[in-house]
Design a protein around this motif. Structure first.
Motif, PDB file in Angstrom:
ATOM      1  N   THR A 159      30.822  16.382 -22.446  1.00 19.39           N
ATOM      2  CA  THR A 159      31.770  16.688 -21.290  1.00 19.39           C
ATOM      3  C   THR A 159      31.734  15.440 -20.347  1.00 19.39           C
ATOM      4  O   THR A 159      32.588  14.964 -19.484  1.00 19.39           O
ATOM      5  N   ALA A 160      30.398  14.984 -20.113  1.00 23.01           N
ATOM      6  CA  ALA A 160      30.191  13.673 -19.338  1.00 23.01           C
ATOM      7  C   ALA A 160      30.387  12.324 -19.688  1.00 23.01           C
ATOM      8  O   ALA A 160      30.297  11.337 -19.323  1.00 23.01           O
ATOM      9  N   ALA A 161      30.762  12.283 -21.111  1.00 17.27           N
ATOM     10  CA  ALA A 161      31.035  10.958 -21.766  1.00 17.27           C
ATOM     11  C   ALA A 161      32.146  10.282 -20.881  1.00 17.27           C
ATOM     12  O   ALA A 161      32.836  10.874 -20.093  1.00 17.27           O
ATOM     13  N   ALA A 162      32.244   8.854 -21.169  1.00 18.23           N
ATOM     14  CA  ALA A 162      33.540   8.056 -20.736  1.00 18.23           C
ATOM     15  C   ALA A 162      34.667   8.447 -21.245  1.00 18.23           C
ATOM     16  O   ALA A 162      34.938   9.284 -22.244  1.00 18.23           O
ATOM     17  N   SER A 163      35.657   8.288 -20.232  1.00 17.42           N
ATOM     18  CA  SER A 163      37.005   8.646 -20.577  1.00 17.42           C
ATOM     19  C   SER A 163      37.690   7.844 -21.777  1.00 17.42           C
ATOM     20  O   SER A 163      37.008   6.683 -21.763  1.00 17.42           O
ATOM     21  N   ARG A 164      38.415   8.030 -22.764  1.00 14.20           N
ATOM     22  CA  ARG A 164      38.765   7.110 -23.891  1.00 14.20           C
ATOM     23  C   ARG A 164      39.416   5.854 -23.273  1.00 14.20           C
ATOM     24  O   ARG A 164      39.403   4.958 -23.767  1.00 14.20           O
ATOM     25  N   ARG A 165      39.864   6.132 -21.956  1.00 14.41           N
ATOM     26  CA  ARG A 165      40.354   5.078 -21.414  1.00 14.41           C
ATOM     27  C   ARG A 165      39.392   4.032 -20.755  1.00 14.41           C
ATOM     28  O   ARG A 165      39.662   2.792 -20.843  1.00 14.41           O
ATOM     29  N   GLY A 166      38.429   4.293 -20.485  1.00 14.23           N
ATOM     30  CA  GLY A 166      37.270   3.709 -20.018  1.00 14.23           C
ATOM     31  C   GLY A 166      36.362   2.765 -21.075  1.00 14.23           C
ATOM     32  O   GLY A 166      35.883   1.699 -20.714  1.00 14.23           O
ATOM     33  N   ALA A 167      36.450   3.285 -22.158  1.00  6.65           N
ATOM     34  CA  ALA A 167      35.571   2.524 -23.098  1.00  6.65           C
ATOM     35  C   ALA A 167      36.059   2.939 -24.585  1.00  6.65           C
ATOM     36  O   ALA A 167      36.376   4.007 -25.031  1.00  6.65           O
ATOM     37  N   ALA A 168      35.756   1.839 -25.322  1.00  6.08           N
ATOM     38  CA  ALA A 168      36.176   1.886 -26.614  1.00  6.08           C
ATOM     39  C   ALA A 168      35.036   2.062 -27.322  1.00  6.08           C
ATOM     40  O   ALA A 168      33.925   1.732 -26.808  1.00  6.08           O
ATOM     41  N   GLU A 169      34.736   2.748 -28.576  1.00  6.92           N
ATOM     42  CA  GLU A 169      33.610   3.036 -28.949  1.00  6.92           C
ATOM     43  C   GLU A 169      32.995   1.785 -29.827  1.00  6.92           C
ATOM     44  O   GLU A 169      33.801   0.843 -30.389  1.00  6.92           O
ATOM     45  N   PRO A 170      32.039   1.199 -29.493  1.00 12.86           N
ATOM     46  CA  PRO A 170      31.346  -0.118 -29.880  1.00 12.86           C
ATOM     47  C   PRO A 170      31.150  -0.222 -31.427  1.00 12.86           C
ATOM     48  O   PRO A 170      30.850   0.913 -31.991  1.00 12.86           O
ATOM     49  N   PRO A 171      31.134  -1.355 -31.859  1.00 10.34           N
ATOM     50  CA  PRO A 171      30.973  -1.521 -33.484  1.00 10.34           C
ATOM     51  C   PRO A 171      29.444  -1.359 -33.733  1.00 10.34           C
ATOM     52  O   PRO A 171      28.665  -1.641 -32.888  1.00 10.34           O
ATOM     53  N   THR A 172      29.280  -0.756 -34.910  1.00 11.46           N
ATOM     54  CA  THR A 172      28.022  -0.364 -35.314  1.00 11.46           C
ATOM     55  C   THR A 172      27.737  -1.213 -36.677  1.00 11.46           C
ATOM     56  O   THR A 172      28.643  -1.217 -37.399  1.00 11.46           O
TER      57      THR A 172
END
Ligand code: HEC
Ligand code: HEC
Length: 170
Positions: free
Chosen positions: A100-113
């Motif tokens: 629930t407290a994660a970044a909104s999709r707009r704010g952050a893309a999932e970093p590469p791993t």
């Protein structure tokens, strides 16, 4: 028939970036660094602070999107080379808080791993914001690695990464 194809591709690209601009409400399609709201930290369950803050600072959940936190929670057995598994009860509480407290999709893309769970310090915004820091600085004894946010950001645990509060230790 090569030219029309190229034109179509360009038009598609232009369309895609126009959408991103509209969503971000700013004139660049770059991912902005997500802002941690103090509200989501104030609502943090105690087990998140104690369990996820025992080896390193408890990273404010607004710094990664929900998909990345899910991967974190799914791989606690092999968490950057350590075992960070929890009791089923604690895991449930932490999972739901991070979701629930994660970044909104707009704010952050999932970093590469690469063979490990997603890192905040691999996010596009993170790399851009820290591009003036040389590899030797990250490795200073007083810092250790890019994951050690509070070495330079005194307000990190409060979710305060404002550039005014930054001091790079010797
Ligand atoms: C037993 C110790 C331990 C526990 C407990 C632990 N971690 Fe970690 N965590 C690590 C280590 C070690 C690293 C890698 C640090 C480095 O590369 O300098 C790490 C890295 C991370 C990173 C990546 C930091 C970056 O570079 O962006 C995240 C995110 C993270 N942990 C989240 C969590 C969460 C969420 C929990 C609670 C469910 C947790 N950790 C509990 C040891 C732990
Ligand atoms: C070696 C010191 C150092 C470490 C460690 C570090 N940072 Fe930074 N950070 C900086 C510097 C320097 C800036 C750039 C300040 C500026 O723009 O003048 C910065 C900028 C930022 C910004 C942008 C602030 C703004 O107002 O635009 C964010 C967000 C941020 N860092 C988050 C983090 C997170 C999260 C971590 C840990 C995963 C971290 N930083 C680790 C030194 C560090």
């Amino acid at each position: 028939m090569k030219k029309p194809m190229l034109l179509t591709a360009l038009l598609l690209l232009a369309g895609a970036s126009a959408t991103l601009w509209a969503e971000d409400g700013e004139h660049q399609n770059r991912e902005k660094h997500p802002k941690q709201t103090s509200r989501s930290l104030a609502q943090a369950p105690a087990v998140w602070k104690t369990e996820c803050g025992s080896c390193h600072m408890a990273y404010p959940p607004g710094l990664l999107p929900a998909t990345a936190w899910k991967k974190q929670m799914d791989t606690l057995k092999n968490h950057y080379g350590v075992n960070a598994t929890l009791t089923a009860e604690d895991e449930k509480v932490i999972r739901s808080y991070l979701a629930t407290a994660a970044a909104s999709r707009r704010g952050a893309a999932e970093p590469p791993t690469a063979g490990e769970p997603p890192r905040i310090s691999r996010s596009g915004w993170f790399i851009r914001k820290h591009d003036e820091i040389s590899p030797a600085v990250w490795k200073r004894k007083s810092i250790g690695s890019a994951s050690n946010c509070q070495a330079c950001h005194s307000g990190a645990a409060r979710g305060d990464f404002d550039e005014d509060g930054v001091r790079i230790p010797r």
